[in-house]
Write an enzyme that holds these catalytic residues in place. Structure first.
Site, PDB file in Angstrom:
ATOM      1  N   ARG A  13      35.026  46.975  50.970  1.00 19.82           N
ATOM      2  CA  ARG A  13      35.584  47.316  52.340  1.00 19.82           C
ATOM      3  C   ARG A  13      34.659  47.193  53.380  1.00 19.82           C
ATOM      4  O   ARG A  13      33.267  47.185  53.204  1.00 19.82           O
ATOM      5  CB  ARG A  13      36.004  48.890  52.295  1.00 19.82           C
ATOM      6  CG  ARG A  13      37.136  49.125  51.161  1.00 19.82           C
ATOM      7  CD  ARG A  13      37.553  50.386  51.112  1.00 19.82           C
ATOM      8  NE  ARG A  13      38.782  51.007  50.440  1.00 19.82           N
ATOM      9  CZ  ARG A  13      38.394  51.121  49.103  1.00 19.82           C
ATOM     10  NH1 ARG A  13      37.559  51.381  48.622  1.00 19.82           N
ATOM     11  NH2 ARG A  13      39.702  51.342  48.469  1.00 19.82           N
ATOM     12  N   THR A  18      38.040  41.697  46.574  1.00 15.44           N
ATOM     13  CA  THR A  18      39.291  41.373  46.186  1.00 15.44           C
ATOM     14  C   THR A  18      40.338  40.911  47.409  1.00 15.44           C
ATOM     15  O   THR A  18      41.402  40.515  47.242  1.00 15.44           O
ATOM     16  CB  THR A  18      40.018  42.744  45.803  1.00 15.44           C
ATOM     17  OG1 THR A  18      39.874  43.865  46.645  1.00 15.44           O
ATOM     18  CG2 THR A  18      39.261  43.230  44.554  1.00 15.44           C
ATOM     19  N   LYS A  19      39.575  40.892  48.773  1.00 15.23           N
ATOM     20  CA  LYS A  19      40.364  40.501  49.777  1.00 15.23           C
ATOM     21  C   LYS A  19      39.597  39.718  50.764  1.00 15.23           C
ATOM     22  O   LYS A  19      38.184  39.968  50.573  1.00 15.23           O
ATOM     23  CB  LYS A  19      40.999  41.833  50.637  1.00 15.23           C
ATOM     24  CG  LYS A  19      41.917  42.667  50.067  1.00 15.23           C
ATOM     25  CD  LYS A  19      42.333  43.767  50.577  1.00 15.23           C
ATOM     26  CE  LYS A  19      43.542  44.676  49.932  1.00 15.23           C
ATOM     27  NZ  LYS A  19      43.967  45.667  50.764  1.00 15.23           N
ATOM     28  N   HIS A  25      44.437  34.309  35.157  1.00 14.04           N
ATOM     29  CA  HIS A  25      45.388  34.043  34.127  1.00 14.04           C
ATOM     30  C   HIS A  25      46.774  34.730  34.217  1.00 14.04           C
ATOM     31  O   HIS A  25      46.579  35.483  34.976  1.00 14.04           O
ATOM     32  CB  HIS A  25      44.806  34.722  32.782  1.00 14.04           C
ATOM     33  CG  HIS A  25      43.664  34.010  32.135  1.00 14.04           C
ATOM     34  ND1 HIS A  25      43.652  32.767  31.535  1.00 14.04           N
ATOM     35  CD2 HIS A  25      42.227  34.277  32.308  1.00 14.04           C
ATOM     36  CE1 HIS A  25      42.189  32.372  31.178  1.00 14.04           C
ATOM     37  NE2 HIS A  25      41.525  33.324  31.827  1.00 14.04           N
ATOM     38  N   GLY A  27      23.140  40.809  45.375  1.00 13.68           N
ATOM     39  CA  GLY A  27      23.167  40.563  43.794  1.00 13.68           C
ATOM     40  C   GLY A  27      24.226  41.147  43.102  1.00 13.68           C
ATOM     41  O   GLY A  27      24.726  42.215  43.538  1.00 13.68           O
ATOM     42  N   ASN A  87      20.394  32.343  43.656  1.00 12.64           N
ATOM     43  CA  ASN A  87      19.326  32.908  42.963  1.00 12.64           C
ATOM     44  C   ASN A  87      19.769  32.879  41.481  1.00 12.64           C
ATOM     45  O   ASN A  87      20.945  32.372  41.033  1.00 12.64           O
ATOM     46  CB  ASN A  87      19.002  34.291  43.246  1.00 12.64           C
ATOM     47  CG  ASN A  87      17.489  34.767  43.074  1.00 12.64           C
ATOM     48  OD1 ASN A  87      16.946  34.145  42.291  1.00 12.64           O
ATOM     49  ND2 ASN A  87      17.052  35.387  44.248  1.00 12.64           N
TER      50      ASN A  87
END
Length: 237
Positions: A204, A189-190, A137, A166, A107
């Site tokens: 989670r 993040t995992k 970085h 979204g 989208n």
């Protein structure tokens, strides 16, 4: 014989420290940005043209299917049923490191930083404003040094049949498993296990994805679509 890949670029694709502002890498981004600008500013063009412009971004050398004389635009468009649909505006760094499966839908206002390979499996759906960051970085500022220092990345893989809500952000090195759902606004993040629903910052697990519901049949949606298609066909000259 194709030019040998530079060591700096090879390091970037492996996710190792490399220099993004070398002339070679900057040139590749300029090429991509020009192709993206053409895509985003194409306006009301045919499906054929939109696919052609996307392949210009991704560097896909596959030839378009022939456009047979006398065919309607709808008939020609049917040849691209399985090509991914990417709503403009879209943004990326290189384009050539993005691999989209058949039937993918992305989208509006998606951003993919494709320092490393970013793979999106067949039939996966993105909501608006999704951001996939394969670039990152060094934490050490003495190494980072703005545009003069090196950077690195991590491959992102989104499996088949996923739904990414979204404004989701996916960080470098993440795999989202087949059939997973990521709730809107989440920061992933995992790794996400297949057929699970995750949400939040950081994302989670909430529960498993329901399967075998056949809701398209029990709701009547499929039957309604088939009736509409039959009606449209009967009205054609």
């Amino acid at each position: 014989m194709p030019d040998e890949m530079s060591e700096n670029k090879a390091r970037s694709l492996r996710g190792e420290l490399y220099y993004a502002f070398s002339p070679e890498m900057a040139k590749e981004r300029y090429r991509c940005h020009a192709a993206v600008e053409r895509y985003n500013n194409a306006g009301d063009v045919s499906r054929r043209k939109r696919v052609e412009l996307w392949r210009g971004i991704s560097g896909d050398p596959t030839q378009l299917p022939p456009q047979t004389a006398g065919t309607t635009e709808d008939e020609d468009e049917a040849q691209f049923t399985h090509d991914p649909i990417i709503e403009p505006p879209f943004h990326c760094d290189y384009g050539t490191n993005i691999l989209l499966g058949s039937g993918v839908y992305i989208n509006f206002n998606c951003t993919i930083l494709d320092t490393c390979r970013v793979s999106i499996g067949a039939r996966t759906l993105f909501g608006p404003n999704v951001q996939l960051y394969s670039a990152t970085h060094p934490l050490d500022p003495e190494v980072r040094r703005g545009t003069e220092g090196p950077e690195m990345g991590g491959q992102i893989t989104v499996g088949e049949d996923c739904w990414i809500g979204g404004s989701v952000v996916v960080l470098p090195g993440i795999t989202v498993g087949k059939g997973a759902v990521v709730g809107a606004g989440s920061v992933v993040t995992k790794d996400v296990a297949p057929y699970t629903i995750v949400a939040g910052n950081p994302a989670r697990k909430l529960r498993d994805v329901p399967r075998g519901t056949k809701a398209e049949v029990t709701s009547g949606a499929l039957a309604a679509l088939e009736r509409d298609q039959a009606r449209e066909k009967s009205l054609r000259p």
